[in-house]
Design an enzyme around this catalytic site. Structure first.
Site, mmCIF file in Angstrom:
data_model
loop_
_atom_site.group_PDB
_atom_site.id
_atom_site.type_symbol
_atom_site.label_atom_id
_atom_site.label_comp_id
_atom_site.label_asym_id
_atom_site.label_seq_id
_atom_site.Cartn_x
_atom_site.Cartn_y
_atom_site.Cartn_z
ATOM 1 N N LYS A 222 9.507 -45.716 31.034
ATOM 2 C CA LYS A 222 8.065 -45.530 30.864
ATOM 3 C C LYS A 222 7.370 -46.196 32.048
ATOM 4 C CE LYS A 222 4.109 -46.405 27.920
ATOM 5 N NZ LYS A 222 3.626 -46.760 26.594
ATOM 6 N N LYS A 275 8.566 -40.937 30.555
ATOM 7 C CA LYS A 275 7.117 -40.802 30.356
ATOM 8 C C LYS A 275 6.378 -41.407 31.535
ATOM 9 C CE LYS A 275 3.576 -42.520 27.349
ATOM 10 N NZ LYS A 275 3.235 -43.473 26.329
HETATM 11 C C1 PBG Z 1 1.241 -47.329 24.150
HETATM 12 C C2 PBG Z 1 1.371 -45.886 24.438
HETATM 13 C C3 PBG Z 1 0.686 -45.224 25.450
HETATM 14 C C4 PBG Z 1 1.015 -43.877 25.333
HETATM 15 C C5 PBG Z 1 1.908 -43.748 24.259
HETATM 16 N N1 PBG Z 1 2.127 -45.013 23.715
HETATM 17 C C6 PBG Z 1 -0.308 -45.722 26.417
HETATM 18 C C7 PBG Z 1 0.009 -46.875 27.247
HETATM 19 O O1 PBG Z 1 1.149 -47.288 27.416
HETATM 20 O O2 PBG Z 1 -0.953 -47.453 27.765
HETATM 21 C C8 PBG Z 1 0.464 -42.811 26.214
HETATM 22 C C9 PBG Z 1 0.552 -41.424 25.721
HETATM 23 C C10 PBG Z 1 -0.284 -40.460 26.474
HETATM 24 O O3 PBG Z 1 -0.914 -40.782 27.503
HETATM 25 O O4 PBG Z 1 -0.327 -39.300 26.033
HETATM 26 N N2 PBG Z 1 2.314 -48.080 23.890
#
Ligand code: PBG
Length: 350
Positions: A222, A275
């Site tokens: 991520k 992601k």
């Molecule tokens: C938070 C989380 C995020 C997303 C999913 N879980 C945002 C972040 O890490 O700030 C983002 C999902 C998206 O942008 O569609 N743990």
């Protein structure tokens, strides 16, 4: 007229500009890739990657209250639902063939604190939503997010001390959160926090409590990404200070993604996730080559917003761009795709 002559006629521009044209055109062309692109039936027959509704996971936002849905301004067509309306949305998705949903809560600011205490309240919004969905649509696979940001007064995925994010103290809270979600009936927990060691700690705790069949969908690679902006609007969860670069990955790194994946596999992850997806197709590809576990791609909020915005301007054909984009993720190696377009795609593929 011979075939060679026909192709000479077809290619008059080239003929006019190239001196050696006659020579090269008369050379027999042995391989004609266009032969396999001649008709749609043929193209379908030799198609390598296919987007299926079965591959999709639909992320959904839930909020407190009754009888309301609010459109997320930066995500046209996506809503935060109160639980009653969420159930209808989940039913509709399931009837369209979508087999899995991922739940994200909008937590009132008054319930947020630095330690994300509300994240493991057994009567909190997520456990209540899980129970209600399990009752209403028992066969849909329910995935809950494990991270503190929706619950954090600081808007961070972990506990903050002196401007730093504490790792091990945060993992202890994430474990409690995962257990509450499992208890409520979640099929998979999905740690999205990027703390070190959280997959192992959650696996150990789930097993110790007898939740051996609750799976872990690990956000393994991520990245610290500006593509999450609209999601943070949806949940009102943007960091109050700084950014997430001390825990989420640097966009420039690929080998590090493999390291994260290896750790998550060793710690007991069942599914690995990359992601965002679109700017990280190379990471999806590499991870797929590297592992035998299913690989998921998260087509995140910013990717959704970009397509929606351009389509609203009439600058791109939304349906075609959505199918092309998600197919590219499959081609890169994603087995599963989390996408806010899930329902649209289900309709398009029907
Ligand atoms: C938070 C989380 C995020 C997303 C999913 N879980 C945002 C972040 O890490 O700030 C983002 C999902 C998206 O942008 O569609 N743990």
């Amino acid at each position: 007229m011979s075939l060679a002559q026909v192709s000479i006629l077809e290619d008059q521009t080239a003929q006019a500009t190239s001196v050696s044209q006659t020579e090269s055109t008369l050379t027999p062309i042995i391989h004609r890739p266009r032969r396999l692109r001649r008709t749609e039936t043929l193209r379908r027959l030799v198609r390598e990657a296919t987007l299926r509704v079965e591959d999709l996971i639909y992320p959904l936002f839930v909020m407190e209250g009754e009888g309301q849905r609010e459109e997320v301004p930066s995500m046209p067509g996506c809503y935060r639902y109160t639980l009653d309306l969420l159930l209808a949305e989940v039913k509709e998705a399931y009837e369209l063939g979508i087999g899995a949903i991922a739940l994200f809560p909008l937590i009132p600011y008054s319930q947020k604190d630095n330690a994300g205490t509300e994240s493991y309240n057994p009567n909190g919004l997520v456990p209540r939503a899980v129970q209600a969905i399990k009752q209403a649509v028992p066969d849909i696979l329910l995935i809950t997010d494990v991270a503190l940001d929706p619950y954090s007064s600081e808007g961070h995925d972990g506990i903050v001390q002196d401007g730093k994010i504490l790792n091990d103290e945060t993992v202890a809270v994430l474990v409690k959160q995962a257990l509450v979600q499992a208890e409520a009936g979640a099929d998979f927990v999905a740690p999205s926090d990027m703390m070190d060691g959280r997959v192992g700690a959650i696996r150990k705790a789930l097993d110790a409590e007898g939740w051996i069949n609750v799976g872990i969908l690990a956000y393994s690679a991520k990245y610290a990404s500006a593509y999450y902006g609209p999601f943070r609007d949806a949940l009102d969860s943007a960091p109050k200070f700084g950014d997430k670069k001390t825990y989420q990955m640097d966009a420039a790194n690929a080998r590090e993604a493999i390291k994260e994946v290896d750790l998550d596999i060793a710690e007991g992850a069942d599914i690995l996730m990359v992601k965002p997806a679109l700017a990280y197709l190379d990471i999806i590809f590499q991870i797929k080559q590297h592992t035998h576990l299913p690989v998921a791609a998260y087509n995140v909020s910013g990717e959704y917003a970009m397509i929606k915005a351009a389509a609203q301007q009439g600058w791109i054909d939304e349906k075609k761009v959505v199918l092309e984009t998600l197919t590219s993720m499959k081609r890169a190696g994603a087995d599963l795709i989390l996408t806010y377009f899930a329902k649209d795609v289900a309709l398009l593929l029907h």
